[in-house]
Design an enzyme around this catalytic site. Sequence first.
Site, PDB file in Angstrom:
ATOM      1  N   ASN A 164       0.807  -1.220   0.000  1.00  0.00           N
ATOM      2  CA  ASN A 164       0.000   0.000   0.000  1.00  0.00           C
ATOM      3  C   ASN A 164       0.837   1.266   0.000  1.00  0.00           C
ATOM      4  O   ASN A 164       0.493   2.262   0.619  1.00  0.00           O
ATOM      5  CB  ASN A 164      -0.993  -0.004   1.169  1.00  0.00           C
ATOM      6  CG  ASN A 164      -2.070   1.070   1.059  1.00  0.00           C
ATOM      7  OD1 ASN A 164      -2.410   1.697   2.048  1.00  0.00           O
ATOM      8  ND2 ASN A 164      -2.605   1.287  -0.122  1.00  0.00           N
TER       9      ASN A 164
ATOM     10  N   ARG B 290       1.337   0.918  -5.940  1.00  0.00           N
ATOM     11  CA  ARG B 290       0.286   0.693  -6.922  1.00  0.00           C
ATOM     12  C   ARG B 290      -1.105   1.072  -6.442  1.00  0.00           C
ATOM     13  O   ARG B 290      -1.804   1.845  -7.103  1.00  0.00           O
ATOM     14  CB  ARG B 290       0.272  -0.773  -7.368  1.00  0.00           C
ATOM     15  CG  ARG B 290       1.532  -1.180  -8.070  1.00  0.00           C
ATOM     16  CD  ARG B 290       1.566  -2.657  -8.327  1.00  0.00           C
ATOM     17  NE  ARG B 290       1.787  -3.374  -7.070  1.00  0.00           N
ATOM     18  CZ  ARG B 290       1.753  -4.690  -6.959  1.00  0.00           C
ATOM     19  NH1 ARG B 290       1.475  -5.436  -8.010  1.00  0.00           N
ATOM     20  NH2 ARG B 290       1.995  -5.268  -5.802  1.00  0.00           N
TER      21      ARG B 290
END
Length: 157
Positions: A12, A15
């Site tokens: 996290n 992307r």
Amino acid sequence: MSYRVCLVCMGNICRSPMAEVVLRKALADRGLADRVVVESAGTGGWHEGDPMDERALRILSDHGYDGSMHRARQFTKDWFDRHDLVLAMDLDNLANLRRIAPAGVEVRLFRSFDPAAPANAEVPDPYYGGREGFEEVLALVESAAEGVAKHVADEID
């Protein structure tokens, strides 16, 4: 009542937060910003609380997006209860999500909403590469975000 979308990658910080920012704009452009909540998370928790990867943030900024408020979070099983749509960035994270998903919950690949993408198309992890990998991720998520926004619009109308 809001429709809730969660985009998921591994940590996290690259992307899924890039996709979150791009999808938010695509939904805002359709006039849906006040009806849809977009979040992102990682299947791993080692970056929890960290800001977006500096390279991802720079690419977004260079293209007119603002990801400065992002802080990494970990996706847990209870998140399925509060999201209408959960989308994975790649096949590994898709498998991880499906392992913990309650029966009957559909989890899809983010790029499955891009009509130009082949079946099972992934958003590759740019973490161990240079700027070009982050540019590629942005192009891929921009292409898929339009399809996701259309799907969400159809779902809530």
